[in-house]
Design a protein around this motif. Structure first.
Motif, PDB file in Angstrom:
ATOM      1  N   ASN A  38      43.906  26.514  40.022  1.00  0.00           N
ATOM      2  CA  ASN A  38      44.964  26.909  40.976  1.00  0.00           C
ATOM      3  C   ASN A  38      44.693  26.356  42.381  1.00  0.00           C
ATOM      4  OD1 ASN A  38      44.181  29.648  39.203  1.00  0.00           O
ATOM      5  ND2 ASN A  38      46.294  28.990  39.024  1.00  0.00           N
ATOM      6  N   GLN A 321      46.031  46.304  30.077  1.00  0.00           N
ATOM      7  CA  GLN A 321      46.877  45.493  30.976  1.00  0.00           C
ATOM      8  C   GLN A 321      48.129  46.270  31.350  1.00  0.00           C
ATOM      9  OE1 GLN A 321      46.934  42.894  32.758  1.00  0.00           O
ATOM     10  NE2 GLN A 321      44.886  42.241  32.184  1.00  0.00           N
ATOM     11  N   ASN A 479      39.858  31.274  41.431  1.00  0.00           N
ATOM     12  CA  ASN A 479      41.141  30.972  40.778  1.00  0.00           C
ATOM     13  C   ASN A 479      42.062  32.175  40.997  1.00  0.00           C
ATOM     14  OD1 ASN A 479      40.428  31.660  37.243  1.00  0.00           O
ATOM     15  ND2 ASN A 479      40.071  32.888  39.012  1.00  0.00           N
ATOM     16  N   GLU A 481      44.143  35.326  39.543  1.00  0.00           N
ATOM     17  CA  GLU A 481      44.198  36.219  38.374  1.00  0.00           C
ATOM     18  C   GLU A 481      45.072  37.419  38.695  1.00  0.00           C
ATOM     19  OE1 GLU A 481      40.259  37.257  36.965  1.00  0.00           O
ATOM     20  OE2 GLU A 481      39.662  35.147  36.977  1.00  0.00           O
ATOM     21  N   ARG A 482      45.598  38.020  37.621  1.00  0.00           N
ATOM     22  CA  ARG A 482      46.440  39.201  37.793  1.00  0.00           C
ATOM     23  C   ARG A 482      45.570  40.430  38.011  1.00  0.00           C
ATOM     24  NH1 ARG A 482      51.621  39.818  36.927  1.00  0.00           N
ATOM     25  NH2 ARG A 482      52.419  41.868  36.338  1.00  0.00           N
ATOM     26  N   ARG A 483      45.724  41.111  39.119  1.00  0.00           N
ATOM     27  CA  ARG A 483      44.969  42.332  39.415  1.00  0.00           C
ATOM     28  C   ARG A 483      45.942  43.398  39.914  1.00  0.00           C
ATOM     29  NH1 ARG A 483      39.240  41.258  40.210  1.00  0.00           N
ATOM     30  NH2 ARG A 483      38.860  39.761  38.543  1.00  0.00           N
ATOM     31  N   MET A 487      49.243  38.727  41.410  1.00  0.00           N
ATOM     32  CA  MET A 487      48.343  37.575  41.316  1.00  0.00           C
ATOM     33  C   MET A 487      47.480  37.529  42.578  1.00  0.00           C
ATOM     34  SD  MET A 487      48.784  36.328  38.409  1.00  0.00           S
ATOM     35  CE  MET A 487      47.967  34.735  38.350  1.00  0.00           C
ATOM     36  N   ARG A 492      36.012  33.497  39.644  1.00  0.00           N
ATOM     37  CA  ARG A 492      36.130  33.573  38.176  1.00  0.00           C
ATOM     38  C   ARG A 492      34.845  34.169  37.579  1.00  0.00           C
ATOM     39  NH1 ARG A 492      37.621  28.242  34.901  1.00  0.00           N
ATOM     40  NH2 ARG A 492      39.776  28.795  35.399  1.00  0.00           N
TER      41      ARG A 492
END
Ligand code: FBP
Length: 547
Positions: A38, A321, A479, A481-483, A487, A492
């Motif tokens: 990204n 999730q 990078n 990530e969905r948190r 996003m 990582r």
């Protein structure tokens, strides 16, 4: 403070430094860097700290006598060696200029925001050199992420004339260190921020970071205990021991302990996810081995279970999730409801597939997944009794097989959880030296004007004087990530690689370990004695560096 005989002797240990940090130091810069993924998004979010070069230290002819006060913060879970990072930092800044001062912010990042600190002096540091724990200044999990926290911190930074803050933490804390570095750089405040790679979990590693500190000592401590259990188990021959091992997400700790102790079974979460296994598949796998050993007359064994397992079982991972997104969007709607109403609320809001998974889980586990989160939004997996859940399901399966005439044997289980007992052990020689070198590197990064870097030490399977010290831009490890439903830029996390040497070594031997009894008893960490015992690195590091 009364101290033990070991602590007294250990206080005299002088950690060894890489050659480049033994005298005056200069910086060699590499080529500009990029984030691991990204790139455009990360570059946009970190315009002032993106793309900086890797840095390596080299011996120099003349010293940089930088005048600088530094603040240090311990963040997150304890890891053996934290006090040595502080010692290395302290000694190096004093070496640069004896007037330099080190301030320790108390109880984690919250100490910076709330202006709680002490000055670290030779006198108060002495009792903590080469000791485990973070009790010198305490630790905490406050998340440093908001502008008003950064500005509050700045007030005390200015008051104490601090040039740089060193944040000793895991992936989440170092992500926040990078956000803080970017904020202070964007505002031209002239305040530098440096990170240090800490966590017993071993998941803060990549091409630049060979290992996070604390992993070595913690896994040696757990392996000692597992070895003791194996010996007890092989003596009494009447129990199956289910041992849950810390490590919130990745299974590095379980894998390393398996390589050191050769138990009958070790589950690796990353493999279970890759094979899309269900809880029932795992239970059948264990029950098969129990039945095989029983047929051989061996109604005993040892099973290692990584604490992060539950999140890696694909169906449960999908459920988590959805629960995370639900918590982020509607958490306040049901926080004040009673237990039954909360369960009802969740069941009404979940998709059909996840609802079915939720309903199959024992109530205590379901509750952990749906409610408790740490400040970084992580499920508190160390509170879930996976070892009991699995052994109970194995017992049920064996009962069923007994009725069907498929199994004859006795199954009695004992449960253990090894986590906190390894996080504050006195650092091994490796961690004592590694952490001291990380602290010295952090000081040199500051003296050389760097911000948004993490201190690193490489080539750690060679002798200490051949270790290479330097720094890596934190953005290089990031990078998106969905948190919590959004996003976010994050470092990582390194999971166990199924094509990596440590896992391959384990997977080629595990069938033999399951059928036969091949236990290895590593014994306690040794601080003095033959180098073959005292200076061993982890099997993980040894196998990874052989590549
Ligand atoms: P860090 O990632 O902060 O180093 O913490 C690691 C860890 O020990 C995990 O293995 C464990 O799941 C968690 O901390 C437990 O947290 P707590 O200390 O808050 O109970």
């Amino acid at each position: 403070m009364e101290i033990s005989a070991l602590q007294k002797e250990r206080a005299n240990y002088q950690p060894k430094l890489p050659k480049a940090l033994q005298g005056a130091v200069k910086v060699k810069e590499g080529a500009p860097t990029q984030s691991v993924d990204n790139q455009e998004d990360i570059k946009k979010l970190f315009p002032n700290t993106y793309g900086m070069p890797l840095v390596e230290f080299e011996p120099a002819d003349s010293a940089n006598n930088a005048k600088m006060n530094v603040g240090v913060i311990l963040s997150g879970g304890q890891a053996p060696g934290g006090h040595n990072v502080i010692s290395g930092l302290f000694d190096e800044i004093k070496k640069l200029n004896p007037e330099n001062k080190l301030y320790g912010f108390l109880m984690g990042p919250g100490g910076l925001v709330d202006h709680n600190y002490i000055e670290i002096t030779e006198e108060n540091l002495q009792a903590y050199r080469n000791t485990g724990g973070f009790d010198m200044i305490g630790s905490g999990r406050t998340k440093l992420e908001k502008e008003d926290q950064f500005e509050k911190g700045l007030e005390i930074i200015k008051k104490l004339n601090i040039k740089a803050i060193v944040i000793i933490g895991g992936d989440d804390s170092n992500t926040n260190a990078c956000i803080l570095a970017e904020y202070y750089a964007a505002k031209n405040y002239g305040i530098q921020v440096i990170g240090c790679p800490k966590t017993i979990d071993g998941d803060l590693k990549n091409d630049q970071i060979e290992t996070s500190f604390g992993f070595d000592t913690a896994t040696k401590t757990y392996s000692e205990l597992i070895g003791n259990i194996e010996r007890d188990c092989n003596s009494a021959r009447k129990y199956w021991h289910f041992v849950k091992l810390m490590g919130r997400s990745a299974s590095h700790i379980a894998l390393e302990c398996a390589l050191q102790t050769q138990p009958n079974i070790c589950l690796i979460s990353e493999e279970i996810q890759a094979k899309d296994q269900t809880l029932n598949d795992i239970v059948e796998y264990i029950a098969d081995i129990v039945a095989y050993r029983a047929a051989e007359g061996n109604n005993f064994g040892v099973v290692l279970i990584p604490e992060g397992l539950i999140e890696f079982i694909p169906a449960i991972g999908r459920l988590i999730q959805e629960l995370n997104d639900l918590l982020a969007a509607h958490g306040t709607d049901y926080m004040n409801l009673d237990k039954d109403a909360q369960r009802k609320y969740i069941l009404e809001h979940l998709s059909t597939e996840n609802k079915a998974t939720f309903e199959t889980l024992p109530e205590g586990v379901a509750r952990q997944l749906s409610l408790d989160r740490d400040p970084h939004g992580n499920v508190q997996v160390s509170l879930i009794e996976t070892e009991k859940l699995i052994s109970e399901m194995v017992a049920t399966k064996l009962d069923q097989w007994k009725k069907e005439g498929k199994y004859k044997g006795k199954f009695a289980a004992q449960h253990h959880f090894f986590g906190y007992e390894g996080r504050c052990a006195a650092p091994s020689n490796f961690d004592a030296d590694y952490c001291y070198a990380l602290g010295s590197s952090a000081a040199q990064l500051i003296a050389n004007g760097k911000t948004g870097y993490m201190a690193i030490v490489k080539n750690t399977t060679a002798g200490t004087d051949q270790w290479k010290a330097g720094g890596v831009p934190i953005t290089m490890m990031m990078n998106m990530e969905r948190r919590n439903g959004e996003m976010k830029p994050v470092i990582r996390k390194a999971l166990v690689e199924l094509d990596g040497a440590p896992f391959k070594s384990f997977s080629t031997q595990r069938e033999k370990w399951a059928k036969e009894t091949c236990y290895v008893y590593p014994g306690p960490i040794q601080y003095w004695g033959p180098s073959s015992v005292c200076d061993q690195t982890t099997k993980t590091l040894e196998l990874e560096q052989q590549k």
